[in-house]
Design a protein around this motif. Structure first.
Motif: not given
Length: 404
Positions: A107-112, A69-74, A121-124, A154-157
């Motif tokens: 097996t993987e659980r997470y929150a954004v 995950v690449q996320a802007p500050e905050g 000012d930029a996508p996650v 944005v999810f990219r598979f």
């Protein structure tokens, strides 16, 4: 909306049970969902034998996906444990065996989470990469845009995988959220994905669903409203290939549940097919409940068949329980490549291969421009070009007697 009014809406919804074969009874109990046979309405188009037992009892614990995950500050990214109250915060209830199993066994659980009143000012970017098809993987993610925030996720598979996953989306009151999901898998990937969104009062949600790669892709996307004034836009773009009878199967099933007054929805999906055995399925369901007065909805699906030997199924459905609406409609069309457009371009000196590319680009471009994420728009334009460059000569052989 006052508490009394909200209670009135909730009470009306509790009393308004919809009896329809399009909406199976939901349950978190896996035992309540028998293994599908293919005769069920919601499974009749899906090639069950190609799902690697995801629809039945495949082990979902394989460690074959990597998530970055690449996320802007905050923005906060958190791993979730079973029982975390954010799981289920969208109101999602499994309506099939796959999603019920993912709920319990992921097996993987997470929150954004995008905080209240935050404008990014930029996508996650959430990149999910498959590392192999040896065993099935599973994941459960919750995306939350808190009240009055504004964000794009944005999810990219990519890669090779056998994946069953669940994405919950919560759009708080007054928030604006865009979620883009791009399936650009390797040719051997199989994915069964479920997405469920709850849209708050005066909130805006846009979902962009892009499907290019993979062997079998099936996406179930549902939307509901927790208050009046909410707006949902669902855009989809897909391209299915086939060769020697073994073609891609790409299936999109959508359900928009207008359960609050003065809400809006607009669904537009476009797909292209080429090659022997390519198969696409689009099912668009819209339910307008008795309480949903003053709503406006429209759904549209267009398919461009580029060669013989492929099949596009398109089924729009509207269920209306009140006549007090602003508007409701749907459209569906499946057609072959337009020879008149090709003739028009060739008569102006454009070579045949280039003319065919231009027609297909024109079919998709109006939808791509509506995504409103420049880097994604550029990527999709390149992907469409790559699909055409890879297959255009095989897909459009020059007829005998024509100039080569």
């Amino acid at each position: 909306m006052t508490d009394a009014a909200r209670e009135s809406v909730e009470s009306a919804l509790e009393l308004s049970k919809v009896e329809s074969h399009l909406h199976p009874e939901g349950s978190f109990d896996v035992a309540e969902h028998p293994v599908p046979t293919g005769r069920e309405e919601i499974w009749r188009f899906t090639p069950l034998k190609r799902l690697r037992d995801l629809h039945a009892d495949a082990d979902l614990s394989a460690d074959t996906i990597v998530t970055e995950v690449q996320a802007p500050e905050g923005v906060t990214i958190e791993q979730l444990e079973v029982g975390d109250p954010r799981l289920g915060s969208s109101g999602f209830v499994p309506v099939d065996r796959v999603s019920a199993r993912v709920w319990h066994q992921a097996t993987e659980r997470y929150a954004v989470t995008v905080p209240k009143e935050t404008e990014l000012d930029a996508p996650v970017f959430v990149d999910v990469t498959g590392t192999g098809t040896q065993g099935a993987a599973s994941s459960h993610v919750v995306v939350t845009a808190e009240p009055f925030s504004k964000a794009t996720v944005v999810f990219r598979f990519t890669g090779s995988a056998t994946l069953a996953d669940l994405t919950e989306v919560v759009v708080g009151d007054g928030a604006q959220l865009t979620v883009v999901s791009i399936d650009d898998w390797a040719d051997d990937a199989v994915r069964l994905g479920h997405r469920h969104v709850r849209v708050g009062r005066d909130a805006t949600f846009k979902h962009v669903d892009v499907s290019f790669g993979g062997d079998v892709l099936r996406h179930d996307s549902t939307a509901e409203y927790s208050g009046p004034g909410g707006s949902v836009e669902m855009l989809g773009l897909y391209f299915a290939d086939g060769e020697e009878g073994r073609g891609q199967h790409i299936e999109h099933r959508l359900f928009v549940d207008h359960a609050a007054p003065n809400t809006r929805s607009n669904v537009v999906y476009k797909g292209a097919l080429q090659g022997e055995g390519a198969h696409t399925v689009w099912i668009g369901n819209v339910l307008i409940r008795k309480v949903a007065e003053g709503i406006e909805t429209y759904e549209e699906n267009r398919n461009l068949v580029l060669t013989d030997g492929c099949q596009a199924d398109s089924v729009p459905n509207l269920e209306i329980e009140t006549g007090e609406i602003a508007g409701a409609g749907h459209a569906s069309a499946t057609g072959r490549f337009d020879d008149e457009q090709l003739f028009y371009l060739r008569s102006r000196g454009i070579e045949e291969d280039e003319a065919r590319r231009l027609v297909v680009h024109g079919f998709f471009n109006d939808l791509i421009r509506r995504i409103a994420v420049p880097q994604i728009e550029e990527q999709l334009t390149r992907t469409v070009e790559a699909e055409l460059a890879k297959n255009v000569l095989k897909a459009f052989p020059v007829a005998a007697g024509e100039d080569a």
